[in-house]
Design an enzyme around this catalytic site. Structure first.
Site, short mmCIF file in Angstrom:
data_model
loop_
_atom_site.label_atom_id
_atom_site.label_comp_id
_atom_site.label_asym_id
_atom_site.label_seq_id
_atom_site.Cartn_x
_atom_site.Cartn_y
_atom_site.Cartn_z
N GLY A 180 -55.22 -81.01 -66.02
CA GLY A 180 -56.12 -81.99 -66.39
C GLY A 180 -55.86 -83.41 -66.47
O GLY A 180 -54.44 -83.86 -66.11
N ASP A 181 -56.77 -84.34 -66.71
CA ASP A 181 -56.55 -85.53 -66.85
C ASP A 181 -56.13 -86.34 -65.24
O ASP A 181 -55.28 -87.24 -65.37
CB ASP A 181 -55.46 -86.24 -67.54
N GLY A 240 -62.87 -88.51 -62.93
CA GLY A 240 -63.87 -89.31 -63.34
C GLY A 240 -63.97 -90.14 -62.31
O GLY A 240 -65.33 -90.55 -61.96
N HIS A 284 -63.51 -87.90 -68.88
CA HIS A 284 -63.23 -88.50 -67.95
C HIS A 284 -63.22 -90.20 -67.96
O HIS A 284 -64.43 -90.42 -68.41
CB HIS A 284 -64.46 -87.98 -66.99
N SER A 343 -55.41 -92.93 -54.46
CA SER A 343 -55.65 -93.79 -55.39
C SER A 343 -54.62 -94.80 -55.89
O SER A 343 -53.33 -94.31 -56.45
CB SER A 343 -56.45 -93.04 -56.52
P1 IMP Z 1 -59.18 -76.68 -75.84
O1 IMP Z 1 -59.96 -76.58 -74.50
O2 IMP Z 1 -59.67 -77.88 -76.65
O3 IMP Z 1 -59.39 -75.32 -76.16
O4 IMP Z 1 -57.75 -76.93 -75.57
C1 IMP Z 1 -56.93 -75.92 -74.88
C2 IMP Z 1 -55.68 -76.37 -74.05
O5 IMP Z 1 -56.37 -77.15 -72.73
C3 IMP Z 1 -55.12 -77.43 -74.78
O6 IMP Z 1 -53.67 -77.64 -74.00
C4 IMP Z 1 -55.66 -78.87 -74.32
O7 IMP Z 1 -54.77 -79.78 -74.67
C5 IMP Z 1 -56.19 -78.73 -73.02
N1 IMP Z 1 -56.95 -79.28 -72.33
C6 IMP Z 1 -58.66 -79.17 -72.44
N2 IMP Z 1 -59.21 -80.15 -71.99
C7 IMP Z 1 -58.35 -80.92 -71.41
C8 IMP Z 1 -58.57 -81.92 -70.62
O8 IMP Z 1 -59.75 -82.40 -70.17
N3 IMP Z 1 -57.52 -82.70 -70.03
C9 IMP Z 1 -56.23 -82.10 -70.64
N4 IMP Z 1 -56.02 -81.14 -71.15
C10 IMP Z 1 -57.09 -80.32 -71.54
#
Ligand code: IMP
Length: 443
Positions: free
Chosen positions: A22-23, A27, A51, A430
């Site tokens: 993620g991240d 976006g 995003h 980027s």
């Molecule tokens: P949840 O989606 O809130 O249940 O989190 C589950 C895991 O996914 C955790 O480790 C969060 O930090 C990670 N996580 C959920 N969404 C994101 C995101 O958009 N970016 C980075 N980590 C995410």
């Protein structure tokens, strides 16, 4: 819906998906690609996603609304695979309108999408606290109620969908049963349940949210297929990322949806065969928020430097992100699972100024053997040692590069090595947060 004419009867459709945890900067990429598409569609996740899009001096943090909302004439769809916190969504709509962004008929929300209720957030919190002593610790969720909402979706009898918010009788019947169950469950976990979970209050608040969202509600499966038949082109926007996919990620340290491209058909009703191009987004290094294995994590000053230069703090929770070298073993695996046709390498500028840079090209297992295949078990992954290839670093260029050829030699070698290992071309690099700060490969 947008009435922009399309060039041909069979328009091309693109997916943007994160290849790490993620991240990755999805976006920005969606914002970049949206002008070439008539619709932008979210197919998974909820307000856990964050995003960030920078337009001029303005920085937008979007959680539920597709990033295409910042692009004129782009219809944004929140697909059935998303879990919608209606109050967060309304807050986001108002926030955008307050900054002059149009949010009207250009936002469509599936009536089939499931609702995140306040008790989901309380449960998420309580469950995280309850397991915090286990090996690897708690999952480290965003505490946005994502897991409990998806659990209710699969459970069925305790679920509420966006379309239910328009029907007082239906909603009251469902909430009555659910609140009695959830209140007992929360109390057993030591949570004090207040008036926010009383039936009259939650019912009225939910109906009010339903009223406010009603103009945006639609059967988005038909909407998307009608758009396809009319020759319009669609951009599918993955939230979270492939290593957080509930089936294919570092389970159980994952989120609760299919964030890989495999989530597209289930989360939108559009068969995967319609997607012609899959752009996998990958940072030039790795980051992770929350718990779970991270073989190439750095616990030294280089990790700290990456965090500061890359502004590696969560968009949703503000948590500092764990930082490390780029893990090519993981990237090769996620590119394979997502059927990636091209890569966008983001935050490339962050690595500038380091004497040396390393790429993780294998995992050493406890028995001493080395593998270049990603492992299916999070506990096993916690026990591997990263095997690195170390290369010379490069200085920050004095003049902003205009294409890949104008990057310093060592920077180009780094990108070449990623391509040769993953086996997929890098189409976009980027080099800064602005819309314009991208190097696009000549096609
Ligand atoms: P949840 O989606 O809130 O249940 O989190 C589950 C895991 O996914 C955790 O480790 C969060 O930090 C990670 N996580 C959920 N969404 C994101 C995101 O958009 N970016 C980075 N980590 C995410």
């Amino acid at each position: 819906m947008s009435t922009r004419p399309s060039d041909s009867a069979r328009a091309s459709h693109t997916a943007v998906v994160g290849l790490q945890w993620g991240d990755e900067g999805k976006g920005k990429l969606v914002d970049l690609l949206a002008p070439d598409h008539d619709l932008t569609v979210r197919y998974n996740g909820g307000a856990n996603a964050g995003h960030t899009v920078v337009v001029g001096d303005e920085r937008y943090a979007l959680h539920l609304i597709p990033s295409g909302i910042l692009v004129p004439d782009c219809t944004c769809v929140v697909g059935n695979g998303v879990v919608v916190d209606p109050w967060k969504l309304l807050e986001e709509i108002e926030g955008l309108r307050g900054r002059g962004v149009e949010v009207s008929e250009n936002l469509r929300i599936s009536t089939r999408a499931h609702v995140v209720m306040p008790y989901h957030k309380l449960l998420d919190n309580a469950l995280e606290e309850a397991i915090s002593g286990q090996r690897g610790g708690a999952i480290g969720t965003t505490r946005r109620g994502i897991g409990p909402a998806y659990a209710d979706k699969v459970q069925r009898s305790t679920a509420i969908r966006v379309g239910d918010l328009r029907h007082r009788d239906r909603l009251e019947r469902r909430l009555e049963t659910i609140l009695s169950l959830r209140t007992r469950q929360l109390r057993s976990l030591g949570v004090e349940v207040g008036d926010e979970l009383s039936l009259p209050r939650l019912l009225e608040e939910s109906l009010a949210a339903g009223d406010a969202l009603a103009p945006h509600m639609a059967d988005t499966t038909w909407l998307l297929h009608d758009a396809i038949d009319a020759g319009k082109s669609i951009l599918f926007e993955g939230a979270n990322a492939c290593l957080l996919d509930v089936d294919h990620g570092t389970y159980p340290f994952v989120t609760s949806s299919n964030c890989s491209t495999l989530g597209i058909p289930a989360g939108t009703g559009v068969p995967l065969g319609h997607v012609d191009r899959v752009l996998g987004i990958m940072k030039a290094y790795s980051t992770r928020v929350g718990g779970g294995p991270f073989p190439s994590e750095l616990h030294d000053e280089i990790g700290d430097r990456i965090r500061e230069r890359g502004r590696e703090y969560g968009t949703t929770t503000g948590r500092p992100r764990r930082c490390g070298w780029l893990d090519l073993v993981a990237a090769k695996y996620t590119a394979m699972v997502c059927g990636v046709t091209g890569i966008a390498c983001t935050l490339f500028d962050v690595l500038g100024g380091l004497e040396e840079v390393s790429l993780c090209v294998g995992y050493r297992l406890p028995d001493g053997s080395v593998t270049d295949r990603f492992l299916p078990d999070a506990e096993d992954l916690m026990d591997v040692e990263p095997v690195y290839e170390t290369m010379s670093g490069w200085h920050d260029p004095v003049d902003p590069p205009t294409d890949r050829a104008s990057l310093p030699d060592a920077a180009r070698r780094y990108l070449d090595r990623i391509e040769s290992f993953v086996g997929v071309p890098i189409e976009i690099v980027s080099i800064g947060p602005e819309r314009s700060e991208v190097l696009v490969a000549a096609s």
